[in-house]
Design an enzyme around this catalytic site. Structure first.
Site, PDB file in Angstrom:
ATOM      1  N   MET A 191       6.702   0.484  -0.854  1.00  0.00           N
ATOM      2  CA  MET A 191       5.603  -0.129  -0.143  1.00  0.00           C
ATOM      3  C   MET A 191       5.436  -1.554  -0.629  1.00  0.00           C
ATOM      4  SD  MET A 191       3.241  -0.171   2.014  1.00  0.00           S
ATOM      5  CE  MET A 191       3.361   1.538   2.490  1.00  0.00           C
ATOM      6  N   CYS A 192       5.246  -2.428   0.305  1.00  0.00           N
ATOM      7  CA  CYS A 192       5.065  -3.826  -0.037  1.00  0.00           C
ATOM      8  C   CYS A 192       3.978  -4.429   0.829  1.00  0.00           C
ATOM      9  CB  CYS A 192       6.363  -4.616   0.171  1.00  0.00           C
ATOM     10  SG  CYS A 192       7.786  -3.905  -0.676  1.00  0.00           S
ATOM     11  N   GLY A 193       3.461  -5.540   0.370  1.00  0.00           N
ATOM     12  CA  GLY A 193       2.575  -6.342   1.189  1.00  0.00           C
ATOM     13  C   GLY A 193       3.327  -7.592   1.584  1.00  0.00           C
TER      14      GLY A 193
ATOM     15  N   SER B 275       4.594  -8.798  -1.945  1.00  0.00           N
ATOM     16  CA  SER B 275       4.344  -8.043  -3.171  1.00  0.00           C
ATOM     17  C   SER B 275       5.144  -6.750  -3.092  1.00  0.00           C
ATOM     18  CB  SER B 275       2.848  -7.747  -3.331  1.00  0.00           C
ATOM     19  OG  SER B 275       2.373  -6.956  -2.260  1.00  0.00           O
TER      20      SER B 275
ATOM     21  N   ASN C 155       8.931  -4.624   4.198  1.00  0.00           N
ATOM     22  CA  ASN C 155       8.011  -3.555   3.811  1.00  0.00           C
ATOM     23  C   ASN C 155       8.485  -2.281   4.499  1.00  0.00           C
ATOM     24  OD1 ASN C 155       5.853  -1.903   3.110  1.00  0.00           O
ATOM     25  ND2 ASN C 155       4.615  -2.597   4.842  1.00  0.00           N
TER      26      ASN C 155
END
Length: 566
Positions: A1-3, A67, A91
């Site tokens: 998971m990423c932003g 992120s 993501n």
């Protein structure tokens, strides 16, 4: 998971300091999704002038931020991925369609593959050949093209603010920072791969966006196009049951001959789907027996429910009775707070069934009890994460948002044995498995029974097709934003495009039978599979939405569903 976050603006556009403030605000909002690393990359793209002799050349200022929550590979990766001016903000997870070893990071592998492609169509076809939840932003330096999209089911969030006269910049983000007059986000549709070419820099960025944005359909129209099995969700099998077909199931414990292979196949497909979603999490295999599994069970203190239980249902009282009760005043004894909500009761029953089936496994039943004041204190945060959803319908009718928020936080208590005193516990799990999709694919909603009663099997088939068509526009993006705020990732075994294809192609009467009683005919195939696996209690339970089972629904009383949240 990423932003992931991207911005583009003309260098000489006014309001640079205000834009910098917006950018920082959105970077901060997206940083909570990826606690392991964060990165920022900036680029300036000089473009052809919009007049024969401009005083100064125009250029776009591009900003890429990401992120990272490390869930693949043997080392932490810092995004954005960048090489020779090409940039990828990723993501997502690739579970099928590309060979990726447990030691590799799928974002790195995808970036390497993207850099070998030239045209937007080739890039579109690449994404049609991979399966998994994703949202991406990819910039191709030599062509000055920006491509962005979400997976066909919309399992990952990606919001877009389109350039306007008052806000002349492009923004793409996994999550917004709540309501702000300086941007107007909307969910990015899932039915296209979008491509914007920074070829000319007009003074009006809105015109640039409208003139140079193209929308590529997921499927190529060329007959010799490469195979793209994951470009779109499958269509529902339209074959009607035989006219003389009658229910052939008397008990979940007795699988009729014509369904024996189908039940086994469903178990196989679900097992594969779960395996692909857990096996390559760093330092973990396909859930080894020594590894505990956390079962997150959330319960809310709901004053309306507590009052109803203490006083009874006043709806059936006459005016005279209500007046008499009002004169008597409130009870001196205040009702006690109980977290023994319906989902807690059935959850405790089910964990005992799991312990019986797998006695060597540690099953942590995490009791997440949410006091009323705490749930109300989190309301503003949850509403911000839900944005651009801004109606009471988003929070109340689908009160899953606040239930998912506290469930994914994972702060609660566990008991070493039934009846033992609880001990504080915080789940360290980074991947949450969610059963969403089973009702849509297997006929688990009351509306499927209603469809049969009003239009027969054809109406059921039509409703099941609508269910698949609606999945990308339902709540997956919202749920992704809420759950990921705690640095967690949700994965949906039923919403694997492979599982979806298998279930969509089955004849309708193999999956459900609305002529049978509730708790039997709805999701019939899944109930048969659950019974065969030994989940006897689970196989017979009736559907209950999380917001009602946890008592998160209607805590603030009745409000119109389309009212704007304050």
């Amino acid at each position: 998971m990423c932003g992931i976050f991207f911005s583009a603006r003309l260098n000489d556009a006014p309001g640079a300091s205000i834009f910098e403030e917006i950018s920082q605000k959105l970077q901060n909002a997206n940083s909570t999704r990826g606690p392991d690393s964060q990165g920022l990359y900036r680029a300036s793209v000089a473009c052809a002038p919009d007049s024969p002799s401009p005083t100064t050349p125009h250029a776009f200022s591009l900003e890429f931020y990401a992120s990272e929550l490390r869930l693949r590979g043997d080392r932490i990766i810092v995004q954005p991925h960048e090489k020779d001016g090409d940039v990828l903000c990723w993501n997502g997870e690739i579970f099928d369609g590309m060979e990726i070893s447990p030691q590799e990071n799928d974002g790195v592998c995808l970036f390497d593959k993207l850099r070998t492609l030239e045209t937007p169509e080739q890039i579109r076809d690449l994404f049609g050949s991979i399966e998994g939840p994703y949202a991406f932003i990819y910039y191709q330096a030599n062509s000055r093209r920006l491509l962005f999209s979400r997976d066909p089911l919309g399992r990952r969030s990606l919001l877009i603010h389109k350039p306007s006269q008052v806000a002349p910049y492009l923004l793409l983000a996994s999550v917004s920072a709540g309501v702000d007059s300086r941007y107007e986000f909307e969910e990015l549709p899932t039915n296209h791969i979008y491509c914007l070419t920074f070829s000319h820099a007009h003074l009006n960025f809105q015109e640039v966006f409208n003139s140079y944005l193209i929308s590529l359909p997921r499927l190529s129209s060329f007959p010799d196009a490469p195979t793209t099995p994951f470009a779109e969700p499958s269509q529902v099998n339209t074959i009607l049951p035989p006219h003389e077909y009658i229910p052939q199931i008397e008990s979940l414990g007795e699988v009729p001959e014509y369904l024996v292979k189908t039940v086994d196949d469903l178990i196989y497909h679900l097992d594969q789907s779960v395996m692909l979603r857990v096996r390559d999490i760093p330092q973990r295999s396909h859930v080894p027996i020594a590894e505990p599994i956390d079962l997150l069970n959330v319960a809310f203190e709901n004053p309306r429910k507590i009052k109803l239980e203490a006083e009874g249902n006043t709806g059936g009282l006459s005016k005279k009775q209500k007046k008499a009760r009002s004169k008597a005043g409130p009870s001196v004894e205040q009702p006690s707070v109980s977290y023994n909500v319906p989902d807690r009761i059935t959850g405790l029953q089910e964990v005992e069934e799991l312990r019986r089936l797998c006695p060597d496994r540690v099953w942590n039943f995490v009791e997440i009890n949410v006091p009323y004041e705490e749930s109300q204190g989190a309301r503003q945060t949850v509403e911000s994460l839900m944005s651009p959803g801004r109606t009471v319908m988003d929070l109340v009718r689908q009160s899953l948002a606040i239930a998912l928020y506290f469930a994914s936080r994972g702060v609660g208590q566990i008991r070493s044995s039934p009846g033992a005193d609880p001990e504080p516990y915080t789940s360290g799990a980074r991947v949450l498995l969610n059963g969403l999709g089973s009702d849509e694919l297997l006929g688990g909603y009351g509306r499927h029974r209603t469809a049969y009663n009003t239009g027969g099997w054809q109406a059921v088939i039509d409703e099941l097709q609508l269910e698949i068509d609606r999945i990308p526009t339902r709540n997956l993006g919202r749920d992704d934003r809420v759950i990921s705020s705690h640095g967690k990732e949700t994965r949906h075994p039923f919403l694997s495009l492979t599982v979806l294809e298998y279930l969509a192609k089955l004849p309708v009467h193999y999956k459900m039978d609305p002529r049978l009683e509730i708790g039997f005919g709805d999701k019939m195939l899944l109930r048969l599979a659950a019974w065969k696996l030994g989940l006897i209690g689970a196989s017979q339970r009736k559907k209950r939405a999380m917001q009602f089972g946890s008592h998160s629904a209607r805590m603030g009383g009745e409000r119109r569903g389309d009212a704007i949240l304050e």
